[in-house]
Design a protein around this motif. Structure first.
Motif, PDB file in Angstrom:
ATOM      1  N   PRO A 108       9.386 -40.583  15.902  1.00  0.00           N
ATOM      2  CA  PRO A 108       8.746 -39.671  14.819  1.00  0.00           C
ATOM      3  C   PRO A 108       7.239 -39.591  14.752  1.00  0.00           C
ATOM      4  O   PRO A 108       6.632 -38.762  14.436  1.00  0.00           O
ATOM      5  CB  PRO A 108       9.274 -40.743  13.698  1.00  0.00           C
ATOM      6  CG  PRO A 108      10.262 -41.155  14.011  1.00  0.00           C
ATOM      7  CD  PRO A 108      10.085 -41.540  15.522  1.00  0.00           C
ATOM      8  N   GLY A 109       6.493 -40.902  15.382  1.00  0.00           N
ATOM      9  CA  GLY A 109       5.203 -41.018  15.521  1.00  0.00           C
ATOM     10  C   GLY A 109       4.412 -39.922  16.180  1.00  0.00           C
ATOM     11  O   GLY A 109       3.326 -39.413  15.877  1.00  0.00           O
ATOM     12  N   ASP A 111       5.923 -36.960  17.343  1.00  0.00           N
ATOM     13  CA  ASP A 111       6.951 -35.520  16.923  1.00  0.00           C
ATOM     14  C   ASP A 111       7.721 -35.925  15.709  1.00  0.00           C
ATOM     15  O   ASP A 111       8.828 -36.328  15.819  1.00  0.00           O
ATOM     16  CB  ASP A 111       7.514 -35.071  17.917  1.00  0.00           C
ATOM     17  CG  ASP A 111       8.346 -33.844  17.470  1.00  0.00           C
ATOM     18  OD1 ASP A 111       8.052 -33.342  16.698  1.00  0.00           O
ATOM     19  OD2 ASP A 111       9.036 -33.192  18.483  1.00  0.00           O
ATOM     20  N   PRO A 112       7.214 -35.646  14.516  1.00  0.00           N
ATOM     21  CA  PRO A 112       7.848 -35.909  13.336  1.00  0.00           C
ATOM     22  C   PRO A 112       9.280 -35.081  13.449  1.00  0.00           C
ATOM     23  O   PRO A 112      10.013 -35.574  12.535  1.00  0.00           O
ATOM     24  CB  PRO A 112       6.960 -35.246  12.134  1.00  0.00           C
ATOM     25  CG  PRO A 112       5.482 -35.331  12.787  1.00  0.00           C
ATOM     26  CD  PRO A 112       5.800 -35.197  14.148  1.00  0.00           C
ATOM     27  N   GLU A 113       9.629 -33.993  14.150  1.00  0.00           N
ATOM     28  CA  GLU A 113      10.686 -33.278  13.975  1.00  0.00           C
ATOM     29  C   GLU A 113      11.633 -33.767  15.067  1.00  0.00           C
ATOM     30  O   GLU A 113      12.842 -33.400  15.205  1.00  0.00           O
ATOM     31  CB  GLU A 113      10.326 -31.901  14.186  1.00  0.00           C
ATOM     32  CG  GLU A 113       9.689 -30.965  13.164  1.00  0.00           C
ATOM     33  CD  GLU A 113       9.493 -29.824  13.330  1.00  0.00           C
ATOM     34  OE1 GLU A 113      10.216 -29.161  14.265  1.00  0.00           O
ATOM     35  OE2 GLU A 113       8.835 -29.079  12.908  1.00  0.00           O
ATOM     36  N   GLN A 114      11.317 -34.702  15.957  1.00  0.00           N
ATOM     37  CA  GLN A 114      11.874 -35.257  17.071  1.00  0.00           C
ATOM     38  C   GLN A 114      12.890 -34.148  17.770  1.00  0.00           C
ATOM     39  O   GLN A 114      13.807 -34.406  17.820  1.00  0.00           O
ATOM     40  CB  GLN A 114      12.641 -36.433  16.529  1.00  0.00           C
ATOM     41  CG  GLN A 114      12.055 -37.430  15.811  1.00  0.00           C
ATOM     42  CD  GLN A 114      12.939 -38.814  15.503  1.00  0.00           C
ATOM     43  OE1 GLN A 114      13.538 -38.792  14.518  1.00  0.00           O
ATOM     44  NE2 GLN A 114      12.871 -39.666  16.553  1.00  0.00           N
TER      45      GLN A 114
END
Length: 136
Positions: A108-109, A111-114
């Motif tokens: 998440p750090g 890519d918040p959308e993962q």
């Protein structure tokens, strides 16, 4: 001896294209499994990495110790040392769906959308679909 001197190596697959599976019997992948992974993956599967199979390590998709993962071909993927460390240290995840496609999911750090990224084989022969069209 002749086969060793010629540089040829036999890799045997079952009717479904799978090599020998070791389950939980053994933590490390066998030389035959390593050869099969080298043929399938063609090198480091991390997107953008061009390291050949000889520069890679085998990674258990389901960790052998913590997640009781198995030492089977469908549970292994080749990664170079730098990308293998990146996967663990930055907490990326690799999963495999029902079609056999692998997915690399960033933490998440980063890519918040993962959004999952599909790693692809570096072996051109394994990127061809049944329709004769190469995969990207």
């Amino acid at each position: 001896r002749n086969r060793c001197d010629s540089g040829l190596l036999d890799v045997t697959f079952d009717d479904h294209g799978h090599g020998v599976d070791l389950g939980r019997e053994q933590r490390t992948f066998s030389p035959a499994q390593r050869a099969a992974l080298s043929l399938r993956d063609g090198g480091c599967m991390w997107p953008g990495c061009d390291r050949p199979p000889s520069w890679t390590e085998t990674h258990h998709i389901q960790h052998w110790k913590d997640d009781t993962g198995q030492t089977n071909l469908d549970q292994g993927i080749l990664l170079c040392r730098a990308d293998h460390l990146r996967l663990h240290n930055e907490h990326w995840r690799i999963t495999r769906d029902d079609t056999g496609q692998y997915w690399l999911t960033p933490p998440p750090g980063l890519d918040p959308e993962q959004k999952p990224i599909p790693p692809t084989s570096k072996n051109a022969l394994t990127r061809w679909s049944e329709s004769g069209v190469p995969h990207s």
